[in-house]
Design an enzyme around this catalytic site. Structure first.
Site, PDB file in Angstrom:
ATOM      1  N   GLY A 105     -12.608   2.284  -2.114  1.00 46.57           N
ATOM      2  CA  GLY A 105     -11.200   1.936  -2.215  1.00 46.57           C
ATOM      3  C   GLY A 105     -10.935   0.785  -3.157  1.00 46.57           C
ATOM      4  O   GLY A 105      -9.914   0.104  -3.048  1.00 46.57           O
ATOM      5  N   LEU A 106     -11.835   0.540  -4.110  1.00 48.43           N
ATOM      6  CA  LEU A 106     -11.723  -0.594  -5.019  1.00 48.43           C
ATOM      7  C   LEU A 106     -11.439  -0.149  -6.451  1.00 48.43           C
ATOM      8  O   LEU A 106     -11.601  -0.914  -7.388  1.00 48.43           O
ATOM      9  CB  LEU A 106     -12.998  -1.442  -4.966  1.00 48.43           C
ATOM     10  CG  LEU A 106     -13.361  -1.957  -3.561  1.00 48.43           C
ATOM     11  CD1 LEU A 106     -14.680  -2.712  -3.593  1.00 48.43           C
ATOM     12  CD2 LEU A 106     -12.250  -2.834  -2.999  1.00 48.43           C
TER      13      LEU A 106
ATOM     14  N   TYR B 143      -4.019  12.315   0.504  1.00 48.00           N
ATOM     15  CA  TYR B 143      -3.196  11.447  -0.347  1.00 48.00           C
ATOM     16  C   TYR B 143      -1.972  12.216  -0.847  1.00 48.00           C
ATOM     17  O   TYR B 143      -0.834  11.729  -0.783  1.00 48.00           O
ATOM     18  CB  TYR B 143      -4.038  10.944  -1.521  1.00 48.00           C
ATOM     19  CG  TYR B 143      -3.377   9.903  -2.396  1.00 48.00           C
ATOM     20  CD1 TYR B 143      -3.651   8.555  -2.226  1.00 48.00           C
ATOM     21  CD2 TYR B 143      -2.503  10.273  -3.421  1.00 48.00           C
ATOM     22  CE1 TYR B 143      -3.077   7.595  -3.042  1.00 48.00           C
ATOM     23  CE2 TYR B 143      -1.921   9.322  -4.239  1.00 48.00           C
ATOM     24  CZ  TYR B 143      -2.213   7.991  -4.051  1.00 48.00           C
ATOM     25  OH  TYR B 143      -1.631   7.044  -4.875  1.00 48.00           O
TER      26      TYR B 143
ATOM     27  N   GLU C 186       0.822  -1.207   0.000  1.00 48.75           N
ATOM     28  CA  GLU C 186       0.000   0.000   0.000  1.00 48.75           C
ATOM     29  C   GLU C 186       0.858   1.261   0.000  1.00 48.75           C
ATOM     30  O   GLU C 186       1.781   1.397   0.806  1.00 48.75           O
ATOM     31  CB  GLU C 186      -0.895  -0.009   1.242  1.00 48.75           C
ATOM     32  CG  GLU C 186      -2.281   0.465   0.962  1.00 48.75           C
ATOM     33  CD  GLU C 186      -2.989  -0.414  -0.058  1.00 48.75           C
ATOM     34  OE1 GLU C 186      -3.035  -0.013  -1.247  1.00 48.75           O
ATOM     35  OE2 GLU C 186      -3.481  -1.476   0.312  1.00 48.75           O
ATOM     36  N   HIS C 187       0.562   2.167  -0.918  1.00 48.01           N
ATOM     37  CA  HIS C 187       1.265   3.451  -1.071  1.00 48.01           C
ATOM     38  C   HIS C 187       2.749   3.242  -1.389  1.00 48.01           C
ATOM     39  O   HIS C 187       3.579   4.101  -1.100  1.00 48.01           O
ATOM     40  CB  HIS C 187       1.107   4.318   0.186  1.00 48.01           C
ATOM     41  CG  HIS C 187      -0.264   4.912   0.315  1.00 48.01           C
ATOM     42  ND1 HIS C 187      -0.562   6.193  -0.089  1.00 48.01           N
ATOM     43  CD2 HIS C 187      -1.420   4.385   0.791  1.00 48.01           C
ATOM     44  CE1 HIS C 187      -1.853   6.432   0.147  1.00 48.01           C
ATOM     45  NE2 HIS C 187      -2.391   5.346   0.671  1.00 48.01           N
TER      46      HIS C 187
ATOM     47  N   ASP D 248      -3.354   0.954  -9.626  1.00 53.03           N
ATOM     48  CA  ASP D 248      -4.769   0.712  -9.881  1.00 53.03           C
ATOM     49  C   ASP D 248      -5.043   0.507 -11.365  1.00 53.03           C
ATOM     50  O   ASP D 248      -5.767  -0.412 -11.761  1.00 53.03           O
ATOM     51  CB  ASP D 248      -5.604   1.880  -9.357  1.00 53.03           C
ATOM     52  CG  ASP D 248      -5.531   2.017  -7.846  1.00 53.03           C
ATOM     53  OD1 ASP D 248      -4.966   1.122  -7.186  1.00 53.03           O
ATOM     54  OD2 ASP D 248      -6.032   3.035  -7.325  1.00 53.03           O
TER      55      ASP D 248
ATOM     56  N   SER E   9     -12.735   2.279  -8.560  1.00 51.80           N
ATOM     57  CA  SER E   9     -13.777   2.523  -9.549  1.00 51.80           C
ATOM     58  C   SER E   9     -13.315   3.534 -10.592  1.00 51.80           C
ATOM     59  O   SER E   9     -13.679   3.429 -11.774  1.00 51.80           O
ATOM     60  CB  SER E   9     -15.056   3.018  -8.864  1.00 51.80           C
ATOM     61  OG  SER E   9     -14.817   4.200  -8.116  1.00 51.80           O
ATOM     62  N   SER E  10     -12.504   4.518 -10.189  1.00 50.44           N
ATOM     63  CA  SER E  10     -12.035   5.520 -11.155  1.00 50.44           C
ATOM     64  C   SER E  10     -11.067   4.900 -12.154  1.00 50.44           C
ATOM     65  O   SER E  10     -11.124   5.206 -13.354  1.00 50.44           O
ATOM     66  CB  SER E  10     -11.380   6.696 -10.432  1.00 50.44           C
ATOM     67  OG  SER E  10     -10.265   6.278  -9.672  1.00 50.44           O
TER      68      SER E  10
ATOM     69  N   SER F  55     -23.494   8.218 -18.108  1.00 49.65           N
ATOM     70  CA  SER F  55     -23.421   7.183 -17.081  1.00 49.65           C
ATOM     71  C   SER F  55     -24.806   6.744 -16.675  1.00 49.65           C
ATOM     72  O   SER F  55     -25.666   7.581 -16.369  1.00 49.65           O
ATOM     73  CB  SER F  55     -22.666   7.695 -15.847  1.00 49.65           C
ATOM     74  OG  SER F  55     -22.780   6.767 -14.781  1.00 49.65           O
TER      75      SER F  55
END
Length: 400
Positions: A140-141, A240, A38-39, A188, A143-144, A72
């Site tokens: 946190g999955l 972030y 992570e990060h 991601d 989507s973007s 959308s």
């Protein structure tokens, strides 16, 4: 397959209802969970995500007039219409604090493709796109990233660009960094573009180099649960960016190009150099130890010792909580309650400040562990979490 086909049919029908004719095709790109790492991606480090069966679908048709029309099925509002040759980063366009809304992500992809010289000529890059998604937003999955990658994958085929999945991921990262204004790493987008069914993806973000690592939990009687705390997170709120800036400051103070270059064996020496700045000490310690945890997980998986990665996941959560300070009370409760109920390991996943956790359990214990977490949330007065299995799935692809 039937779910994918029916999803593609629904996306095509939605496109037809909005734009008056059928699409040229329907594409899908998944969300992801990060098993460990992570990060670390924006520190040139190691990550290990896997794609989810939850996907963003895009029904698309090319245009020759340089107009981009975005719709959308999951967001309020009608068609967003933009001119491709007028696209500019959100900050430059003065879109304000909302970063341009959801449409900034696909618009940013088109902008990145044009900036790379891949959509040239009058009218190039125009398209009609209709989106639907089963990737939970704010969980946190990624989507973007799924929205970005499905857009690039569709345009890649519509315009015959010949881009490989990793190149698609890099262009989508540029869209999010430079157009939307979120300083994310490459993980991601790479997970959404490049993951393989039944595998976790080891990514060395510096090379970048990919390795598909077999991760067949069902065959071993295991299950990986995703616990969506339903606490929405927003990577664009500054937290972030602050973490990334601290990592860059730590690297400068240590005289290395990135924290990837701080050897785990020399960590104590590095931290002694940073003594006096407790924030940098914490941020550096997290990144260096997290890179080592990725290596340890790969070693265990290669040895067939999948169950033994559980404590490594839990140690990763403690580091995210204490050193990187990106957890929250709900995420901490997932880890605590799952561990008390017999989980093999648990940790937050994603950017943090809310979102989701993952829990590794024996398949026979999945229901009881999920119940224990839900009951702990109720006792704490929190909104009930959403719990579902993370099944390692395929990356971006054409459905029809």
């Amino acid at each position: 397959m039937s779910d994918s086909v029916s999803g593609a049919d629904r996306a095509a029908e939605g496109f037809r209802a909005v734009f008056g004719a059928g699409p040229e095709g329907v594409w899908a790109a998944p969300g992801r969970v990060n098993l460990i790492g992570e990060h670390t991606d924006y520190n040139d480090g190691f990550v290990m995500p896997l794609a989810l069966p939850h996907t963003c679908l895009a029904a698309a048709r090319a245009r020759t007039d340089g107009v981009l029309r975005l719709h959308s099925g999951d967001a309020a509002g009608g068609v967003v219409e933009l001119r491709v040759d007028a696209l500019a980063p959100v900050a430059e366009a003065g879109a304000g604090g909302d970063r341009g809304g959801w449409a900034a992500y696909p618009a940013g992809v088109v902008w990145a493709l044009r900036e790379a010289g891949l959509l040239s000529g009058a009218g190039a890059g125009g398209a009609d796109l209709h989106y639907t998604s089963t990737v939970p937003t704010g969980a946190g999955l990624s989507s973007s990233a799924a929205l970005e990658v499905v857009t690039a994958t569709a345009l890649n085929e519509l315009y015959g660009l010949g881009l490989e999945p990793l190149r698609i991921a890099q262009l989508c990262q540029r869209a999010e960094n430079d157009f939307v204004g979120v300083p994310c790493g490459i993980m991601d987008q790479t997970a959404s573009a490049c993951c393989a069914d039944g595998h976790a993806l080891f990514l060395d973000t510096r090379e970048p180099a990919l390795r598909q690592v077999p991760f067949d939990l069902a065959a071993e009687g295991l299950r990986l649960l995703v616990v969506d705390t339903q606490v929405k997170h927003e990577l664009g709120d500054g937290a972030y960016a602050n973490r990334r800036a601290a990592c860059e400051a730590g690297a400068r103070a240590l005289g290395v190009p990135a924290l990837r270059d701080v050897a785990y064996e020399r960590l104590e020496d590095a931290l002694a150099t940073l003594a006096g700045d407790e924030t940098l000490v914490k941020r550096v310690r997290h990144v260096v130890t997290e890179n080592r945890r990725v290596e340890e997980v790969i070693e265990r998986l290669d040895a067939g010792a999948t169950r033994s990665i559980g404590p490594i996941l839990t140690a990763g959560h403690a580091s995210c909580r204490d050193d990187f300070e990106i957890s929250c009370a709900e995420l901490d409760l997932v880890v605590e309650a799952a561990g008390a109920a017999g989980a093999l390991g648990a940790r937050m996943t994603g950017g943090g400040f809310g979102g989701s956790a993952i829990v590794l359990v024996e398949e026979a214990d999945a229901e009881s562990v999920g119940k224990a977490v839900t009951e702990a949330f109720a006792a704490a007065g929190y909104r009930a979490p959403r719990i579902f299995p993370a099944v390692p799935s395929a990356g971006a692809r054409r459905l029809s």
